[in-house]
Write a protein that holds these residues in place. Structure first.
Motif, short mmCIF file in Angstrom:
data_model
loop_
_atom_site.label_atom_id
_atom_site.label_comp_id
_atom_site.label_asym_id
_atom_site.label_seq_id
_atom_site.Cartn_x
_atom_site.Cartn_y
_atom_site.Cartn_z
N THR A 22 -10.96 -3.89 0.54
CA THR A 22 -10.33 -3.84 -0.78
C THR A 22 -8.97 -4.53 -0.76
O THR A 22 -8.62 -5.26 -1.69
CB THR A 22 -10.17 -2.38 -1.24
N ALA A 23 -8.20 -4.27 0.30
CA ALA A 23 -6.88 -4.91 0.41
C ALA A 23 -7.03 -6.43 0.44
O ALA A 23 -6.28 -7.16 -0.21
CB ALA A 23 -6.16 -4.41 1.66
N LYS A 24 -8.04 -6.91 1.19
CA LYS A 24 -8.29 -8.36 1.23
C LYS A 24 -8.66 -8.89 -0.14
O LYS A 24 -8.23 -9.97 -0.56
CB LYS A 24 -9.42 -8.67 2.22
N PRO A 31 -11.22 0.36 2.66
CA PRO A 31 -9.85 0.01 2.27
C PRO A 31 -9.40 -1.36 2.76
O PRO A 31 -8.73 -2.10 2.02
CB PRO A 31 -9.01 1.13 2.91
N ALA A 32 -9.78 -1.73 3.98
CA ALA A 32 -9.35 -3.04 4.50
C ALA A 32 -9.94 -4.16 3.66
O ALA A 32 -9.26 -5.12 3.30
CB ALA A 32 -9.78 -3.19 5.96
N VAL A 42 -5.36 -0.95 6.81
CA VAL A 42 -4.90 -1.97 5.86
C VAL A 42 -3.54 -2.58 6.19
O VAL A 42 -3.10 -3.54 5.55
CB VAL A 42 -4.86 -1.41 4.41
N VAL A 66 0.85 -1.19 0.00
CA VAL A 66 0.00 0.00 0.00
C VAL A 66 0.89 1.24 0.00
O VAL A 66 1.85 1.34 0.78
CB VAL A 66 -0.98 0.02 1.20
N ASP A 81 -5.50 5.14 7.16
CA ASP A 81 -5.46 4.03 6.19
C ASP A 81 -4.40 2.99 6.57
O ASP A 81 -4.58 1.80 6.32
CB ASP A 81 -5.21 4.58 4.79
N GLU A 128 -3.27 -6.21 6.44
CA GLU A 128 -3.74 -6.95 5.26
C GLU A 128 -2.68 -7.00 4.17
O GLU A 128 -2.66 -7.93 3.36
CB GLU A 128 -5.01 -6.30 4.68
N VAL A 129 -1.81 -6.00 4.11
CA VAL A 129 -0.82 -5.90 3.03
C VAL A 129 0.52 -6.48 3.51
O VAL A 129 0.73 -6.71 4.69
CB VAL A 129 -0.64 -4.44 2.57
N ILE A 144 -6.52 1.29 -3.25
CA ILE A 144 -6.95 0.74 -1.96
C ILE A 144 -7.55 1.84 -1.09
O ILE A 144 -8.68 1.75 -0.63
CB ILE A 144 -5.76 0.06 -1.23
N CYS A 145 -6.77 2.91 -0.87
CA CYS A 145 -7.14 3.90 0.15
C CYS A 145 -8.36 4.74 -0.22
O CYS A 145 -9.06 5.24 0.66
CB CYS A 145 -5.96 4.82 0.45
#
Lengths: 212, 212
Positions: A199-201, A196-197, A25, A8, A21, A28-29, A190-191
């Protein structure tokens, strides 16, 4: 072929916004980046905050260093960065100086770089490159082309771990299928989404679906 | 042929150190630069401090911007910078975006730029270029050569206002005699001397002796 990392890019103007953000996330990243905009606006405080929030996550300072490699790298390292970026038109002595301090560098590819130059970076011990669609080029209507993908393939074949970035969305990941991408970097992709979380997943799941 | 400006580059790590030299030499020089190292370490606070100390002096943010031209330029302008730098391998859309926000840009020349690219910068409305000896090249033994001077002359003939920088000392100014240099930029050449204010005055006197 490995499973590409997800990075990210925190390109916020202010650290108080970036950490929102980052916290959402960060777990997750695989990699967290203090973006150039954030570094230029907040200074090394940005790197220090992100390091304190995520003591064990790979943290990149996207300085796009062009000169004074030793000092810029030392400052980033002191602040807590694991890696930093250098711009492709920096001289080899600058890259070597930064590499000596930092240990791992990523060359940011903008403009008319050549594969002859890329070989010089490899010879200097730099094994990571970031292939861009610049934000401004995207805003001007540019997009990922077959030519971009061929250049990425050639860089990978030369021995680079290649990160791809620029307007990446869940839908565009499949463009890169079959390429041994090291890392996908997404900022607004993502952000700037609603969750965002989540989306990251979804990015991670899509990467695993294609490369897993 | 005009009399070249003198610009001090404040490439300190911390603003509290930069302002010592800024206060010492600010009234002796024509232009004050918040150096890249300072910007990356202190963020926009560096620009804001220097603007507040010198409300009427031309102030440059040496961001070496490579992407996100609109945002980087807007942030620098909001902080109080008059001009900013872009790196030569930035794309034309990035330069155009930054120019639109900032009004005046300087292209930093590193690596293998070409005069064909330089014409594109002019066509985009950018009329300032900074010719470098990079700090790391100088540390590796590089120095000003006849080839450097010829390239500077060609840039001036094309229509650029050219700043020269990199290891400049009082003694090296005469190398540029006969060239219509717009600005000489010195960092350590002023700030690392025993009496920076006196050195700045000597630079100005030597410039006047040669170009006056």
């Amino acid at each position: 072929m490995g499973i590409p990392n997800l990075q990210v890019a925190l390109d916020h103007n202010r650290i108080e916004d970036a950490i929102v953000d980052a916290i959402a996330v960060g777990n997750e990243v695989d990699i967290i980046e203090a973006g150039t905009i954030l570094c230029l606006n907040e200074g090394d405080k940005a790197i220090k905050c992100l390091r304190n929030l995520f003591p064990n996550k790979t943290l990149i300072a996207d300085t796009k260093c062009a000169d004074a490699g030793t000092t810029v790298a030392r400052n980033c390292k002191l602040a807590g960065a694991d890696w930093m970026t250098v711009i492709c038109c920096a001289t080899i002595p600058t890259m070597e100086a930064a590499l000596k301090e930092m240990g791992t560098l990523q060359v940011e590819l903008y403009g008319d770089w050549t594969f002859e130059q890329a070989q010089l970076w490899l010879d200097a011990g730099i094994d990571q490159a970031i292939y861009h669609q610049s934000r401004d080029a995207l805003l001007s209507g540019g997009t990922w082309t077959e030519q971009d993908l061929q250049k990425i393939k050639k860089l990978i074949d030369m021995g680079f771990k290649v990160s791809a970035t620029g307007g990446l969305t869940l839908e565009s990941l499949k463009l890169f299928e079959g390429l041994d991408i090291y890392t996908f970097i997404a900022g607004r992709g993502i952000c700037a989404t609603e969750n965002p979380a989540e989306t990251a997943k979804e990015f991670k799941a899509e990467i695993k679906r294609i490369w897993g």
